[in-house]
Design a protein around this motif. Structure first.
Motif, short mmCIF file in Angstrom:
data_model
loop_
_atom_site.label_atom_id
_atom_site.label_comp_id
_atom_site.label_asym_id
_atom_site.label_seq_id
_atom_site.Cartn_x
_atom_site.Cartn_y
_atom_site.Cartn_z
N UNK A 1 -13.77 6.84 -12.34
CA UNK A 1 -13.55 8.20 -12.81
C UNK A 1 -14.29 9.12 -11.86
N UNK A 2 -13.55 9.89 -11.09
CA UNK A 2 -14.17 10.75 -10.09
C UNK A 2 -14.91 11.91 -10.74
N UNK A 3 -16.01 12.29 -10.12
CA UNK A 3 -16.74 13.47 -10.54
C UNK A 3 -16.12 14.72 -9.93
N UNK A 4 -16.02 15.77 -10.73
CA UNK A 4 -15.51 17.06 -10.26
C UNK A 4 -16.65 17.83 -9.58
N UNK A 5 -16.31 18.53 -8.49
CA UNK A 5 -17.36 19.21 -7.72
C UNK A 5 -16.87 20.53 -7.14
N UNK A 6 -17.66 21.57 -7.34
CA UNK A 6 -17.52 22.83 -6.60
C UNK A 6 -18.79 23.03 -5.79
N UNK A 7 -18.63 23.34 -4.51
CA UNK A 7 -19.76 23.61 -3.63
C UNK A 7 -19.88 25.12 -3.42
N UNK A 8 -21.10 25.63 -3.54
CA UNK A 8 -21.40 27.03 -3.21
C UNK A 8 -22.37 27.00 -2.03
N UNK A 9 -21.94 27.50 -0.88
CA UNK A 9 -22.70 27.29 0.35
C UNK A 9 -22.90 28.56 1.16
N UNK A 10 -24.12 28.73 1.66
CA UNK A 10 -24.41 29.82 2.61
C UNK A 10 -24.17 29.32 4.04
N UNK A 11 -23.10 28.60 4.23
CA UNK A 11 -22.76 28.04 5.54
C UNK A 11 -22.78 29.14 6.59
N UNK B 1 -14.73 11.83 -4.68
CA UNK B 1 -15.18 12.97 -5.47
C UNK B 1 -14.03 13.96 -5.55
N UNK B 2 -13.76 14.49 -6.72
CA UNK B 2 -12.72 15.51 -6.88
C UNK B 2 -13.28 16.87 -6.48
N UNK B 3 -13.07 17.26 -5.24
CA UNK B 3 -13.52 18.57 -4.79
C UNK B 3 -12.58 19.63 -5.36
N UNK B 4 -13.14 20.59 -6.09
CA UNK B 4 -12.33 21.60 -6.76
C UNK B 4 -12.66 23.02 -6.31
N UNK B 5 -13.55 23.14 -5.36
CA UNK B 5 -13.85 24.46 -4.83
C UNK B 5 -14.88 24.39 -3.72
N UNK B 6 -14.68 25.20 -2.68
CA UNK B 6 -15.61 25.31 -1.56
C UNK B 6 -15.85 26.81 -1.36
N UNK C 1 -28.70 19.93 2.41
CA UNK C 1 -27.92 20.18 1.20
C UNK C 1 -27.22 18.94 0.66
N UNK C 2 -27.13 17.89 1.45
CA UNK C 2 -26.40 16.70 1.04
C UNK C 2 -26.93 16.05 -0.24
N UNK C 3 -28.26 16.06 -0.51
CA UNK C 3 -28.73 15.45 -1.76
C UNK C 3 -28.13 16.06 -3.02
N UNK C 4 -27.57 17.26 -2.93
CA UNK C 4 -27.01 17.91 -4.13
C UNK C 4 -25.78 17.21 -4.66
N UNK C 5 -25.15 16.34 -3.84
CA UNK C 5 -23.94 15.65 -4.31
C UNK C 5 -23.96 14.15 -4.04
N UNK C 6 -25.00 13.63 -3.41
CA UNK C 6 -25.04 12.19 -3.14
C UNK C 6 -24.95 11.36 -4.41
N UNK C 7 -25.48 11.90 -5.53
CA UNK C 7 -25.47 11.14 -6.78
C UNK C 7 -24.08 11.04 -7.39
N UNK C 8 -23.10 11.78 -6.84
CA UNK C 8 -21.74 11.75 -7.38
C UNK C 8 -20.90 10.63 -6.77
#
Length: 480
Positions: A31-41, A61-66, A265-272
């Motif tokens: 079951x994929x985790x849903x993810x939106x990233x908010x970034x000061x790229x 991972x279900x990316x649903x927003x960048x 910033x990668x640790x914010x989603x590694x657990x997914x």
């Protein structure tokens, strides 16, 4: 209808049922985790680096927003064009990635997920008339008919999220707002504008992971800092050039040199990432993104930081400590032996997995340009004993991971170890030697009240680079 035609129809029906059942079983397994990233790229190279790595896990991972946002480091502009640059490079390697694992989304789909926050700092972007396509998108994804939680990984300032929360509170009924907010899971890379404390103060029930204050003390900083006891080679510039930047296709070619630190910033989603260890709903269980406990951090008014600090009004998930003794290869006899030193601290909760997640990154970079047979793929960990075991104090139980296998046919190494901080018992289950595939008659410690013990099986293949996957066994020990 002719006999052959009837036979063909029956075979087609059976084949369809098999396909449907297989697909359903796969969905239950992953079951994929849903993810939106908010970034000061655009603030510095590390967001860009993290975005490149994220593309390599976009099938898991279900990316649903960048969403391009601001921060204290980049307060008056947003840079969605840099997200697009990463996605355009991903488009060139996506067909090759699909040779290795299914589910990598099209570049067109990802491009449609790129949104903008307001090009203003912090609370200047929160309130009436401060909506943006980014904040509206967060609300739209929250209202989508999907029972899964929605993770928001904030790599910069969270004012786009803050505006979405403000609008939900202002325009929805109390019941509707509570329902939407209960679906949110937030991980912010420290506080990079003044809306982080505002969010925590005004939304006390919001699931929130953060290390407020000095970046140096934050758990996430362990991804790119040199520590005694850690594998520091896998974050070196030489390692990045060899395993990521050079000769690994278009994504590697745009992976920039390190400025301040690699991929903060990668640790914010590694657990997914579904690796068998990560349990994102349980931050205190630990995983690739570190381990966190639920409490109200202490406040010292003498401490100054780039974002003004204030006393927290409620507990949330924040820094936790592990005590860790690494294993190393034995030259003779036992294949794995414990190091003589023990390391303790909140950074340990993350860097203890560094070699594993960096090797995984390196392997996926090779997927960008190599055929399946020329690349390495992670082992599959299978238990023949339950993942949840209940035993009485002083009783015995068994562990068996011998059914594990490697899709490339590589040999496997096994490591079983107790993760004391993840359980409730401070007593040990003696596992020796730790590197065999199965055990009979392991003895549960004596307890006076019900306690849990977490035992991790780490299976590592002998391919290049060596890849690891896990299973977590939770043993509940009852008093006699």
């Amino acid at each position: 209808m002719k006999k052959n035609s009837i036979k063909t129809v029956i075979l087609l029906c059976v084949f369809s049922i098999v396909l449907f059942t297989g697909a359903r079983a796969s969905a239950q397994i992953l079951t994929k985790n849903r993810l939106i990233v908010v970034t000061d790229i655009g603030n510095e190279p590390d967001d860009f680096m993290s975005m490149i790595r994220l593309m390599l896990y976009s099938n898991q991972i279900d990316i649903e927003g960048l969403i391009a946002s601001t921060s204290v480091h980049q307060s008056t502009k947003v840079s969605p064009e840099l997200i697009k640059k990463v996605v355009y490079a991903y488009a060139k390697v996506q067909p090759n990635l699909l040779k290795h694992e299914p589910g990598f989304p099209s570049a067109e789909k990802l491009l449609g997920l790129i949104k903008k926050g307001l090009p203003v700092y912090g609370m200047e972007g929160v309130g009436k008339g401060k909506d943006s396509e980014g904040s509206e998108w967060i609300i739209q994804m929250l209202e989508k008919k999907d029972s899964r939680p929605l993770w928001i990984a904030v790599w910069g300032g969270p004012n786009t999220l803050a505006q979405a929360l403000w609008k939900i509170k202002e325009t929805r009924s109390e019941t509707a707002a509570k329902r939407l907010i209960s679906k949110l899971r937030v991980y912010t890379i420290s506080d990079q504008d003044n809306t982080g404390p505002w969010i925590r103060r005004n939304f006390p029930d919001l699931f929130y992971i953060a290390s407020p204050g000095n970046y140096y003390n934050a758990t996430w900083s362990a991804i790119n800092r040199v520590f005694s006891g850690a594998n520091n080679e896998v974050i070196s510039n030489d390692w990045l050039e060899k395993n990521v930047q050079e000769g690994h296709g278009p994504l590697g070619a745009i992976y920039p040199d390190v400025a301040w630190g690699m991929e903060g910033d990668t640790p914010s989603w590694l657990m997914l990432i579904p690796n068998g260890l990560n349990e994102p709903e349980r931050p205190n269980w630990g995983g690739w993104g570190g381990r966190y406990e639920y409490y109200k951090p202490a406040y010292d008014p003498k401490v100054k930081w780039i974002v003004p600090l204030e006393e927290e009004t409620r507990p949330f998930w924040t820094n936790a400590e592990d005590s860790f003794k690494p294993y190393k290869a034995g030259k003779w006899g036992l294949a794995l032996v414990k190091d003589t030193a023990t390391y303790k601290g909140n950074h340990v909760t993350l860097w203890r997995w560094r070699e594993d997640f960096q090797n995984d990154f390196a392997a996926r970079m090779t997927w960008c340009h190599k055929n399946y047979k020329d690349a390495n793929h992670p082992p599959v960990v299978k238990l023949s004993t339950p993942e949840r075991i209940t035993v009485k104090s002083g009783g015995t139980f068994s562990l068996d991971g011998s059914a594990s296998y490697d899709p490339d046919g590589d040999g496997l190494s096994y490591l079983w170890f107790q993760y004391p901080e993840a359980g409730t018992s401070n007593k040990s289950v003696i596992i020796f030697p730790e590197n065999i595939s199965a055990y009979n008659d392991l003895k549960a410690p004596e307890v006076d009240s019900p306690q849990t013990v977490h035992i991790i099986l780490k299976v590592t293949d002998k391919g290049m680079p060596r890849l690891s996957r896990y299973k977590r066994v939770i043993v509940t020990i009852l008093p006699k």
